[in-house]
Design a protein around this motif. Structure first.
Motif, mmCIF file in Angstrom:
data_model
loop_
_atom_site.group_PDB
_atom_site.id
_atom_site.type_symbol
_atom_site.label_atom_id
_atom_site.label_comp_id
_atom_site.label_asym_id
_atom_site.label_seq_id
_atom_site.Cartn_x
_atom_site.Cartn_y
_atom_site.Cartn_z
ATOM 1 N N GLU A 226 0.834 -1.190 0.000
ATOM 2 C CA GLU A 226 0.000 0.000 0.000
ATOM 3 C C GLU A 226 0.878 1.254 0.000
ATOM 4 O O GLU A 226 2.097 1.171 0.177
ATOM 5 C CB GLU A 226 -0.903 -0.007 1.238
ATOM 6 C CG GLU A 226 -1.809 -1.227 1.325
ATOM 7 C CD GLU A 226 -2.585 -1.285 2.624
ATOM 8 O OE1 GLU A 226 -3.825 -1.311 2.571
ATOM 9 O OE2 GLU A 226 -1.934 -1.307 3.700
ATOM 10 N N THR A 227 0.234 2.402 -0.183
ATOM 11 C CA THR A 227 0.945 3.674 -0.071
ATOM 12 C C THR A 227 0.317 4.479 1.057
ATOM 13 O O THR A 227 -0.830 4.245 1.457
ATOM 14 C CB THR A 227 0.894 4.466 -1.384
ATOM 15 O OG1 THR A 227 -0.476 4.615 -1.798
ATOM 16 C CG2 THR A 227 1.660 3.755 -2.483
ATOM 17 N N ASP A 228 1.066 5.416 1.569
ATOM 18 C CA ASP A 228 0.637 6.266 2.676
ATOM 19 C C ASP A 228 -0.745 6.858 2.388
ATOM 20 O O ASP A 228 -0.941 7.575 1.405
ATOM 21 C CB ASP A 228 1.671 7.376 2.862
ATOM 22 C CG ASP A 228 1.405 8.245 4.079
ATOM 23 O OD1 ASP A 228 0.298 8.171 4.643
ATOM 24 O OD2 ASP A 228 2.312 8.999 4.471
ATOM 25 N N SER A 230 -2.315 9.178 3.676
ATOM 26 C CA SER A 230 -2.423 10.640 3.740
ATOM 27 C C SER A 230 -2.027 11.299 2.427
ATOM 28 O O SER A 230 -2.177 12.510 2.259
ATOM 29 C CB SER A 230 -1.541 11.187 4.871
ATOM 30 O OG SER A 230 -0.160 11.037 4.558
ATOM 31 N N GLN A 231 -1.507 10.502 1.492
ATOM 32 C CA GLN A 231 -1.051 11.007 0.201
ATOM 33 C C GLN A 231 -1.999 10.533 -0.906
ATOM 34 O O GLN A 231 -2.721 9.556 -0.739
ATOM 35 C CB GLN A 231 0.367 10.488 -0.091
ATOM 36 C CG GLN A 231 1.396 10.860 0.939
ATOM 37 C CD GLN A 231 1.646 12.348 0.975
ATOM 38 O OE1 GLN A 231 1.779 13.003 -0.050
ATOM 39 N NE2 GLN A 231 1.700 12.908 2.183
ATOM 40 N N MET A 295 3.553 -0.877 3.840
ATOM 41 C CA MET A 295 3.178 0.440 3.333
ATOM 42 C C MET A 295 4.406 1.221 2.888
ATOM 43 O O MET A 295 5.414 1.264 3.601
ATOM 44 C CB MET A 295 2.439 1.240 4.407
ATOM 45 C CG MET A 295 1.921 2.586 3.897
ATOM 46 S SD MET A 295 1.052 3.539 5.174
ATOM 47 C CE MET A 295 2.437 4.066 6.199
ATOM 48 N N ALA A 297 6.130 4.698 2.389
ATOM 49 C CA ALA A 297 6.015 6.034 2.962
ATOM 50 C C ALA A 297 7.379 6.699 2.921
ATOM 51 O O ALA A 297 8.390 6.071 2.564
ATOM 52 C CB ALA A 297 5.491 5.962 4.401
ATOM 53 N N LEU A 301 8.388 6.238 -0.743
ATOM 54 C CA LEU A 301 7.255 6.727 -1.517
ATOM 55 C C LEU A 301 7.662 7.895 -2.401
ATOM 56 O O LEU A 301 7.192 8.018 -3.537
ATOM 57 C CB LEU A 301 6.117 7.142 -0.584
ATOM 58 C CG LEU A 301 4.836 7.642 -1.256
ATOM 59 C CD1 LEU A 301 4.254 6.604 -2.204
ATOM 60 C CD2 LEU A 301 3.793 8.031 -0.202
#
Length: 342
Positions: A226-228, A230-231, A295, A297, A301
């Motif tokens: 997954e990716t952060d 909040s972004q 994740m 981040a 990221l």
């Protein structure tokens, strides 16, 4: 009571009880998902119930899931244009280059949640996308919940981990993105994924959480990256629900109004919201199986985002060369995303 009296009473009762009327309009609705997918259970079936109720039973749907009308997923749009189906739900990106206007929403790190992005997409379509969809009557344009990377061979913790992996990509833009990331993109529609994954034709795929269990991919996958949250998301895909133009235009005005009242920006946003709500339970199914989640981040990221910016610049240059106001389109999409952000 004599037989004649019984017959007379029966005939009288039949006359007094109105017979159920067959619908004046039966809309053939085609898509590529299985019947258990959210697309049919949470969107199409409720939508069809709404138009039936709003038309007092004069208009109803006959749904054909899993390409039951024949053809392949990339052919769905043309099936609607040609009248093979009255309504289809498909991915414009399955037909590379045919819908350049909406590709901007598929660029890396544009979208956040599906509901607000779908609102922005419909507003953008009304300004820039009508020409691309001129052959049909659009009912909704929307995106999915955020898309992630799912792999079997190894976990993805940095850009270099993608090197040499065969990754299924759903659209032209995501193909460009994963080529730049060092992967070997393999374009294919979602229904082909389980077999390709189980046979080792691909090492992984990019997809949203909602779609993973719809074809039981969580049972065939070891790692999920997954990716952060909040972004903005790594990627999303644009979907379109469109109607054959002649079929729409042939409807009497009151039935057209039923369609109009149940299409457009609010319907698009509602579809996006259904995807947003379905994402967490789908993710939990992978967790429950003991699959490995991680994740991206921080600096890891940022490396992905840097490549994403390169892909966006190249898209603007490419579309500008084709005579489109690409920078304006890109800036407008970003402004609409910010304006509609929840």
């Amino acid at each position: 009571m004599t037989g004649k009296m019984v017959s007379a009473l029966f005939a009288s009762a039949m006359l007094a009880t109105p017979l159920a009327q067959a619908a004046e309009v039966v809309l053939k609705v085609a898509h590529f998902w299985p019947t258990a997918a959210i697309s049919q259970r949470k969107v199409l079936e409720p939508w069809c119930e709404k138009i039936k109720a709003a038309s007092s039973g004069r208009m109803e749907c006959q749904i054909y899931p899993s390409m039951q009308l024949g053809g392949t997923p990339p052919q769905l749009y043309q099936q609607a244009a040609d009248g093979v189906a009255d309504i289809v739900w498909t991915v414009p990106g399955y037909t590379a280059g045919r819908f350049p206007s909406v590709e901007v929403f598929e660029l890396p790190f544009m979208a956040r949640d599906a509901e607000s992005t779908s609102r922005a997409l419909w507003a953008y379509y009304e300004k820039y996308g009508r020409k691309d969809f001129a052959a049909v009557h659009p009912l909704a344009l929307h995106v999915q919940d955020p898309g992630y990377i799912h792999t079997n061979k190894r976990q993805i913790t940095k850009v270099d981990d993608l090197s040499g992996l065969k990754i299924r990509t759903p659209t032209r833009v995501t193909t460009k993105m994963f080529t730049a990331l060092g992967a070997t993109p393999v374009a294919m529609p979602m229904p082909s994924l389980p077999e390709a994954l189980s046979k080792g034709v691909i090492d992984g795929y990019i997809l949203t959480w909602e779609s993973v269990p719809s074809v039981k991919l969580h049972e065939l996958t070891r790692y999920h990256t997954e990716t952060d949250a909040s972004q903005p998301a790594l990627y999303t895909a644009v979907f379109a629900m469109v109607m054959n133009k002649k079929r729409y235009e042939s409807l009497p005005s009151d039935l057209k109004k039923v369609i109009d009242d149940n299409s457009g920006v609010e319907f698009s946003a509602a579809i996006g919201r259904a995807w947003d709500e379905a994402g967490p339970p789908a993710r939990q199914m992978a967790v429950d199986r003991g699959n490995v989640l991680n994740m991206l981040a921080g600096s890891e990221l940022d490396a992905f985002k840097k490549i994403g910016e390169q892909v966006s610049r190249e898209w603007i240059e490419e579309m500008t060369a084709k005579g489109l106001p690409a920078q304006e389109m890109y800036d407008s999409a970003r402004a609409l995303l910010q304006e509609n952000r929840r």
